[in-house]
Write a protein that holds these residues in place. Structure first.
Motif, PDB file in Angstrom:
ATOM      1  N   ARG A   1      -4.016   0.614  -2.536  1.00 24.13           N
ATOM      2  CA  ARG A   1      -3.375  -0.678  -2.667  1.00 24.13           C
ATOM      3  C   ARG A   1      -2.355  -0.637  -3.804  1.00 24.13           C
ATOM      4  NH1 ARG A   1      -5.573  -6.239  -1.946  1.00 24.13           N
ATOM      5  NH2 ARG A   1      -4.178  -7.451  -3.276  1.00 24.13           N
ATOM      6  N   VAL A   2      -1.207  -1.269  -3.613  1.00 30.81           N
ATOM      7  CA  VAL A   2      -0.182  -1.347  -4.657  1.00 30.81           C
ATOM      8  C   VAL A   2      -0.225  -2.741  -5.260  1.00 30.81           C
ATOM      9  CG1 VAL A   2       2.304  -1.314  -5.115  1.00 30.81           C
ATOM     10  CG2 VAL A   2       1.301   0.388  -3.567  1.00 30.81           C
ATOM     11  N   GLU A   3      -0.534  -2.808  -6.546  1.00 29.88           N
ATOM     12  CA  GLU A   3      -0.666  -4.105  -7.216  1.00 29.88           C
ATOM     13  C   GLU A   3       0.676  -4.665  -7.665  1.00 29.88           C
ATOM     14  OE1 GLU A   3      -4.829  -4.803  -9.310  1.00 29.88           O
ATOM     15  OE2 GLU A   3      -3.517  -3.445 -10.451  1.00 29.88           O
ATOM     16  N   HIS A   4       0.740  -5.982  -7.674  1.00 30.77           N
ATOM     17  CA  HIS A   4       1.894  -6.687  -8.240  1.00 30.77           C
ATOM     18  C   HIS A   4       1.384  -7.588  -9.357  1.00 30.77           C
ATOM     19  CE1 HIS A   4       5.022  -5.376  -5.417  1.00 30.77           C
ATOM     20  NE2 HIS A   4       3.979  -5.183  -4.631  1.00 30.77           N
ATOM     21  N   THR A   5       1.595  -7.130 -10.587  1.00 31.47           N
ATOM     22  CA  THR A   5       1.043  -7.837 -11.748  1.00 31.47           C
ATOM     23  C   THR A   5       2.122  -8.559 -12.526  1.00 31.47           C
ATOM     24  OG1 THR A   5       1.390  -5.920 -13.147  1.00 31.47           O
ATOM     25  CG2 THR A   5      -0.727  -6.061 -12.008  1.00 31.47           C
ATOM     26  N   GLY A   6       3.397  -8.378 -12.116  1.00 29.70           N
ATOM     27  CA  GLY A   6       4.490  -8.948 -12.879  1.00 29.70           C
ATOM     28  C   GLY A   6       4.999  -8.013 -13.969  1.00 29.70           C
ATOM     29  N   PHE A   7       4.530  -6.779 -13.984  1.00 25.41           N
ATOM     30  CA  PHE A   7       4.961  -5.819 -15.005  1.00 25.41           C
ATOM     31  C   PHE A   7       6.462  -5.543 -14.922  1.00 25.41           C
ATOM     32  CE2 PHE A   7       5.822  -1.591 -16.690  1.00 25.41           C
ATOM     33  CZ  PHE A   7       5.159  -1.612 -17.909  1.00 25.41           C
ATOM     34  N   CYS A   8       7.002  -5.483 -13.717  1.00 23.30           N
ATOM     35  CA  CYS A   8       8.442  -5.159 -13.570  1.00 23.30           C
ATOM     36  C   CYS A   8       9.277  -6.415 -13.270  1.00 23.30           C
ATOM     37  CB  CYS A   8       8.643  -4.140 -12.458  1.00 23.30           C
ATOM     38  SG  CYS A   8       8.044  -2.504 -12.900  1.00 23.30           S
TER      39      CYS A   8
ATOM     40  N   SER B   1       4.073   7.549   2.110  1.00 31.18           N
ATOM     41  CA  SER B   1       4.296   6.432   3.024  1.00 31.18           C
ATOM     42  C   SER B   1       4.054   5.126   2.299  1.00 31.18           C
ATOM     43  CB  SER B   1       3.331   6.559   4.215  1.00 31.18           C
ATOM     44  OG  SER B   1       3.358   5.403   5.030  1.00 31.18           O
ATOM     45  N   PHE B   2       4.912   4.162   2.599  1.00 31.99           N
ATOM     46  CA  PHE B   2       4.751   2.819   2.056  1.00 31.99           C
ATOM     47  C   PHE B   2       4.448   1.829   3.176  1.00 31.99           C
ATOM     48  CE2 PHE B   2       7.401   4.660  -1.293  1.00 31.99           C
ATOM     49  CZ  PHE B   2       6.866   4.103  -2.443  1.00 31.99           C
ATOM     50  N   ILE B   3       3.560   0.894   2.905  1.00 32.31           N
ATOM     51  CA  ILE B   3       3.398  -0.296   3.734  1.00 32.31           C
ATOM     52  C   ILE B   3       4.081  -1.428   2.975  1.00 32.31           C
ATOM     53  CG2 ILE B   3       1.801  -1.849   4.916  1.00 32.31           C
ATOM     54  CD1 ILE B   3       1.583   1.173   5.757  1.00 32.31           C
ATOM     55  N   PHE B   4       5.045  -2.053   3.635  1.00 31.82           N
ATOM     56  CA  PHE B   4       5.816  -3.126   3.009  1.00 31.82           C
ATOM     57  C   PHE B   4       5.503  -4.467   3.649  1.00 31.82           C
ATOM     58  CE2 PHE B   4       9.099   0.300   2.118  1.00 31.82           C
ATOM     59  CZ  PHE B   4       9.068   0.191   0.743  1.00 31.82           C
TER      60      PHE B   4
ATOM     61  N   HIS C   1       6.727   2.602   6.441  1.00 35.74           N
ATOM     62  CA  HIS C   1       7.676   3.663   6.105  1.00 35.74           C
ATOM     63  C   HIS C   1       6.931   5.001   6.057  1.00 35.74           C
ATOM     64  CE1 HIS C   1       8.466   6.323   2.658  1.00 35.74           C
ATOM     65  NE2 HIS C   1       9.728   6.263   3.013  1.00 35.74           N
ATOM     66  N   TYR C   2       7.639   6.082   6.350  1.00 45.26           N
ATOM     67  CA  TYR C   2       7.028   7.417   6.305  1.00 45.26           C
ATOM     68  C   TYR C   2       8.063   8.453   5.895  1.00 45.26           C
ATOM     69  CZ  TYR C   2       4.829  11.746   7.917  1.00 45.26           C
ATOM     70  OH  TYR C   2       4.307  13.017   7.986  1.00 45.26           O
ATOM     71  N   ALA C   3       7.650   9.376   5.056  1.00 46.18           N
ATOM     72  CA  ALA C   3       8.511  10.502   4.677  1.00 46.18           C
ATOM     73  C   ALA C   3       7.657  11.747   4.538  1.00 46.18           C
ATOM     74  CB  ALA C   3       9.219  10.215   3.356  1.00 46.18           C
ATOM     75  N   CYS C   4       8.002  12.773   5.301  1.00 46.66           N
ATOM     76  CA  CYS C   4       7.352  14.076   5.092  1.00 46.66           C
ATOM     77  C   CYS C   4       8.308  14.928   4.267  1.00 46.66           C
ATOM     78  CB  CYS C   4       7.035  14.776   6.413  1.00 46.66           C
ATOM     79  SG  CYS C   4       6.165  16.339   6.114  1.00 46.66           S
ATOM     80  N   ARG C   5       7.824  15.412   3.148  1.00 48.24           N
ATOM     81  CA  ARG C   5       8.671  16.244   2.283  1.00 48.24           C
ATOM     82  C   ARG C   5       8.576  17.718   2.604  1.00 48.24           C
ATOM     83  NH1 ARG C   5       7.854  13.530  -3.694  1.00 48.24           N
ATOM     84  NH2 ARG C   5       9.688  12.182  -3.586  1.00 48.24           N
TER      85      ARG C   5
ATOM     86  N   ALA D   1       0.862  -1.189   0.000  1.00 50.39           N
ATOM     87  CA  ALA D   1       0.000   0.000   0.000  1.00 50.39           C
ATOM     88  C   ALA D   1       0.890   1.227   0.000  1.00 50.39           C
ATOM     89  CB  ALA D   1      -0.916   0.001   1.221  1.00 50.39           C
ATOM     90  N   LYS D   2       0.344   2.340  -0.487  1.00 55.39           N
ATOM     91  CA  LYS D   2       1.115   3.574  -0.590  1.00 55.39           C
ATOM     92  C   LYS D   2       0.203   4.770  -0.438  1.00 55.39           C
ATOM     93  CE  LYS D   2       4.283   6.038  -3.650  1.00 55.39           C
ATOM     94  NZ  LYS D   2       4.088   6.713  -4.931  1.00 55.39           N
ATOM     95  N   LYS D   3       0.689   5.745   0.294  1.00 56.35           N
ATOM     96  CA  LYS D   3       0.080   7.071   0.289  1.00 56.35           C
ATOM     97  C   LYS D   3       0.995   7.920  -0.590  1.00 56.35           C
ATOM     98  CE  LYS D   3      -0.778  11.407   1.502  1.00 56.35           C
ATOM     99  NZ  LYS D   3       0.008  12.561   0.993  1.00 56.35           N
TER     100      LYS D   3
END
Ligand code: ODT
Length: 175
Positions: free
Chosen positions: A168-175, A135-138, A118-122, A29-31
């Motif tokens: 939600r961050v998808e994993h489709t095999g694109f990369c 922010s990322f959820i890993f 993970h969190y980063a404020c820019r 997941a990602k914000k």
């Protein structure tokens, strides 16, 4: 009690151990920040170099120049700070047209073996809250988070004042 959402009050992982954090993490997941970059199929691999410096590589699907879709190969070096869970991340891409930057990189929570937040404020707002951050959820597991880890992750999303802001961050095999 009311949460103030001051960036300086956000709790991070106590006694963060960068050695145990090494290896592969799948973004689940990602914000997004303003001007989002990494879209999906995001995988990060962390490593501690011989001199103790943490480095990482990351891949992910991006769209550059309005509609050219590709997998970005990104590299980063982490600068330590006085808090072991708070780093500065200097990053760049394998190609010149990819993003470069210098961001905060905070590990809010992790059990090292299953999940990480993970969190980063820019950009800080005038009142000390975050105006632009990401922010990322890993997960260690490509299939996603274990049910056991969901309640920790939800509580940490609230700690960083971003509950409800993730996609939600998808994993489709694109990369
Ligand atoms: O995707 C966005 O919108 C912002 C993220 C840009 C930073 C990508 C830089 C990755 C450099 C390699 C470092 C890997 C560590 C990854 C952990 C979290 C992502 C910064």
């Amino acid at each position: 009690w009311a949460q103030d959402c001051l960036v300086s009050n956000i709790p991070v992982k106590q006694d963060f151990d960068k050695y145990k954090f090494q290896g592969t993490w799948y973004a689940v997941a990602k914000k997004d920040p303003v001007g989002l970059f990494l879209l999906d199929n995001i995988v990060a691999t962390y490593k501690i170099e011989e001199d103790g410096t943490m480095t990482a590589s990351a891949i992910g699907r991006v769209i550059i120049l309005n509609n050219w879709e590709m997998c970005a190969n990104m590299f980063g070096t982490f600068e330590d700070t006085e808090d072991p869970a708070k780093f500065k991340l200097k990053y760049y891409g394998a190609a010149a047209y990819l993003q470069t930057g210098y961001d905060d990189h905070w590990v809010i929570d992790t059990d090292y073996e299953n999940y990480a937040v993970h969190y980063a404020c820019r950009e800080l707002d005038y009142d000390g809250t975050c105006l632009d951050g990401y922010s990322f959820i890993f997960s260690r597991h490509p299939e996603g988070l274990r049910p056991d880890d969901q309640k920790n992750v939800t509580a940490r999303k609230q700690d960083v004042c971003l509950l409800g802001k993730y996609r939600r961050v998808e994993h489709t095999g694109f990369c």
